[in-house]
Scaffold this motif. Structure first.
Motif, mmCIF file in Angstrom:
data_model
loop_
_atom_site.group_PDB
_atom_site.id
_atom_site.type_symbol
_atom_site.label_atom_id
_atom_site.label_comp_id
_atom_site.label_asym_id
_atom_site.label_seq_id
_atom_site.Cartn_x
_atom_site.Cartn_y
_atom_site.Cartn_z
ATOM 1 N N GLY A 38 26.528 39.525 65.657
ATOM 2 C CA GLY A 38 26.641 39.300 64.063
ATOM 3 C C GLY A 38 27.980 38.550 63.759
ATOM 4 N N LYS A 39 28.293 38.731 62.516
ATOM 5 C CA LYS A 39 29.249 38.298 61.845
ATOM 6 C C LYS A 39 30.429 39.278 61.424
ATOM 7 C CE LYS A 39 27.874 34.104 61.112
ATOM 8 N NZ LYS A 39 28.575 33.009 62.007
ATOM 9 N N THR A 40 31.603 38.955 61.493
ATOM 10 C CA THR A 40 32.727 39.807 60.555
ATOM 11 C C THR A 40 32.927 38.992 59.529
ATOM 12 O OG1 THR A 40 34.480 38.855 61.856
ATOM 13 C CG2 THR A 40 33.511 40.725 62.615
ATOM 14 N N ALA A 41 33.407 39.592 58.243
ATOM 15 C CA ALA A 41 33.738 38.927 57.031
ATOM 16 C C ALA A 41 34.753 39.740 56.358
ATOM 17 C CB ALA A 41 32.619 38.732 56.226
ATOM 18 N N MET A 42 35.698 39.044 55.431
ATOM 19 C CA MET A 42 36.567 39.460 54.701
ATOM 20 C C MET A 42 36.528 38.936 53.553
ATOM 21 S SD MET A 42 40.708 39.889 55.071
ATOM 22 C CE MET A 42 40.728 38.189 55.187
ATOM 23 N N LEU A 43 36.472 39.607 52.142
ATOM 24 C CA LEU A 43 36.415 39.132 50.823
ATOM 25 C C LEU A 43 37.777 39.387 50.292
ATOM 26 C CD1 LEU A 43 35.202 38.196 48.327
ATOM 27 C CD2 LEU A 43 34.027 40.470 48.044
ATOM 28 N N LEU A 44 38.508 38.592 49.962
ATOM 29 C CA LEU A 44 39.976 38.912 49.506
ATOM 30 C C LEU A 44 40.107 38.440 48.199
ATOM 31 C CD1 LEU A 44 42.892 39.738 50.784
ATOM 32 C CD2 LEU A 44 43.063 37.259 51.098
ATOM 33 N N GLY A 45 40.696 39.369 47.196
ATOM 34 C CA GLY A 45 40.985 38.977 45.831
ATOM 35 C C GLY A 45 42.556 39.152 45.445
ATOM 36 N N TYR A 46 43.077 38.246 44.990
ATOM 37 C CA TYR A 46 44.441 38.122 44.411
ATOM 38 C C TYR A 46 44.611 38.868 43.426
ATOM 39 C CZ TYR A 46 48.682 35.991 42.904
ATOM 40 O OH TYR A 46 49.983 35.550 42.370
ATOM 41 N N SER A 48 48.517 39.820 42.873
ATOM 42 C CA SER A 48 49.917 39.414 42.600
ATOM 43 C C SER A 48 50.396 38.809 44.051
ATOM 44 C CB SER A 48 50.937 40.450 42.171
ATOM 45 O OG SER A 48 51.229 41.270 43.208
ATOM 46 N N PRO A 49 51.591 38.241 44.080
ATOM 47 C CA PRO A 49 52.196 37.678 45.236
ATOM 48 C C PRO A 49 52.528 38.781 46.381
ATOM 49 C CG PRO A 49 53.298 36.604 43.545
ATOM 50 C CD PRO A 49 52.284 37.353 43.005
ATOM 51 N N PHE A 50 52.354 39.974 45.728
ATOM 52 C CA PHE A 50 52.819 41.259 46.478
ATOM 53 C C PHE A 50 51.460 42.297 46.787
ATOM 54 C CE2 PHE A 50 56.652 39.932 44.467
ATOM 55 C CZ PHE A 50 57.416 39.660 45.425
ATOM 56 N N GLN A 51 50.312 41.869 46.053
ATOM 57 C CA GLN A 51 49.039 42.711 46.004
ATOM 58 C C GLN A 51 47.849 41.821 46.232
ATOM 59 O OE1 GLN A 51 51.258 43.677 43.332
ATOM 60 N NE2 GLN A 51 52.363 45.251 44.318
ATOM 61 N N SER A 52 47.003 42.585 47.302
ATOM 62 C CA SER A 52 45.693 41.834 47.202
ATOM 63 C C SER A 52 44.517 43.059 47.206
ATOM 64 C CB SER A 52 45.677 40.750 48.299
ATOM 65 O OG SER A 52 46.186 39.783 48.120
ATOM 66 N N VAL A 53 43.361 42.679 47.089
ATOM 67 C CA VAL A 53 42.074 43.441 47.501
ATOM 68 C C VAL A 53 41.469 43.372 48.608
ATOM 69 C CG1 VAL A 53 40.902 42.799 45.557
ATOM 70 C CG2 VAL A 53 40.471 45.212 46.560
ATOM 71 N N ALA A 54 41.199 43.860 49.538
ATOM 72 C CA ALA A 54 40.300 43.235 50.629
ATOM 73 C C ALA A 54 39.204 44.156 50.998
ATOM 74 C CB ALA A 54 41.057 43.005 51.931
ATOM 75 N N LEU A 55 38.006 43.626 51.070
ATOM 76 C CA LEU A 55 36.913 44.229 51.464
ATOM 77 C C LEU A 55 36.592 43.688 52.898
ATOM 78 C CD1 LEU A 55 36.306 43.636 48.197
ATOM 79 C CD2 LEU A 55 34.605 45.511 48.922
ATOM 80 N N ASP A 56 36.427 44.297 54.022
ATOM 81 C CA ASP A 56 36.020 43.633 55.446
ATOM 82 C C ASP A 56 34.679 44.489 55.865
ATOM 83 O OD1 ASP A 56 38.550 42.474 56.199
ATOM 84 O OD2 ASP A 56 39.537 44.393 55.579
ATOM 85 N N CYS A 57 34.035 43.727 56.678
ATOM 86 C CA CYS A 57 32.774 44.306 57.376
ATOM 87 C C CYS A 57 32.934 43.676 58.749
ATOM 88 C CB CYS A 57 31.319 44.003 56.463
ATOM 89 S SG CYS A 57 30.869 42.451 56.838
ATOM 90 N N ASN A 58 32.195 44.661 59.730
ATOM 91 C CA ASN A 58 32.044 44.322 61.210
ATOM 92 C C ASN A 58 30.825 45.272 61.728
ATOM 93 O OD1 ASN A 58 33.348 46.613 61.583
ATOM 94 N ND2 ASN A 58 35.351 45.642 61.751
ATOM 95 N N SER A 59 30.643 45.278 62.708
ATOM 96 C CA SER A 59 29.823 45.984 63.411
ATOM 97 C C SER A 59 29.851 47.458 63.235
ATOM 98 C CB SER A 59 29.381 45.582 64.916
ATOM 99 O OG SER A 59 30.679 45.950 65.469
ATOM 100 N N GLU A 60 31.184 47.670 62.953
ATOM 101 C CA GLU A 60 31.334 49.026 62.651
ATOM 102 C C GLU A 60 31.270 49.760 61.334
ATOM 103 O OE1 GLU A 60 35.012 50.080 64.818
ATOM 104 O OE2 GLU A 60 34.228 49.135 66.613
#
Length: 169
Positions: A38-46, A48-60
């Motif tokens: 399948g696919k792996t994906a990451m949604l990344l939100g900015y 600040s230069p020092f912080q981000s929010v990340a959502l990740d998905c994969n087969s697990e």
């Protein structure tokens, strides 16, 4: 809109570098997952230069993490934190997140609470103004909060959900 400062983020076992957020505060990356077909994906939100929010998905599974640019100290142990996410005037989504090393540049506070993450994704799809994030530890008597703009969040959340085959959020 001006270019945002670059952020390096590891994606799974492969070091994926996002050099900038051009004209959007959210970005989705996808790639083939050799393990599942399948696919792996990451949604990344900015944030600040020092912080981000990340959502990740994969087969697990699916995860949501607050990323903080700092080195993970040798010998440091993981600890539980309260991670809060609120989109616009919506409900506050509460998670128990665990600290850990994301890669050589970032520490993460991560949760795998799929049901609540799906609610956050539904809110992100309809975001109009801002995403508020909070991190709190009673153990360390520490609090942090930040705001992520929503430019590009609807489009990029849709891409992420399609790549992850997430429905009903």
């Amino acid at each position: 809109m001006s270019m945002k400062v670059g952020i390096a983020v590891a994606f799974g076992a492969i070091g994926l570098v996002v050099s900038s957020f051009a004209n959007a505060d959210w970005i989705t990356t996808t790639q083939d997952d050799i393990f599942s077909g399948g696919k792996t994906a990451m949604l990344l939100g900015y944030i600040s230069p020092f912080q981000s929010v990340a959502l990740d998905c994969n087969s697990e599974g699916l995860s949501l993490a607050l990323l903080q640019k700092e080195k993970w100290e040798v010998g440091r142990s993981s600890s539980a934190w309260n991670l809060l996410v609120k989109v616009d005037a919506g409900e506050v989504h509460k998670f128990t997140a665990y600290s850990g090393q994301r890669n050589t540049e970032y520490v993460q506070y991560i949760t795998n609470d799929k049901e609540e993450i799906l609610k956050v994704l539904a809110d992100l799809r309809n975001a109009k103004a801002r995403v508020l994030l909070g991190l709190q530890s009673d153990e360390y008597n520490a609090k942090w909060s930040g705001t992520a703009p929503v430019s590009g969040s609807t489009r990029e959340t849709e891409k992420f959900m399609q790549a992850c085959k997430l429905k009903g959020a």
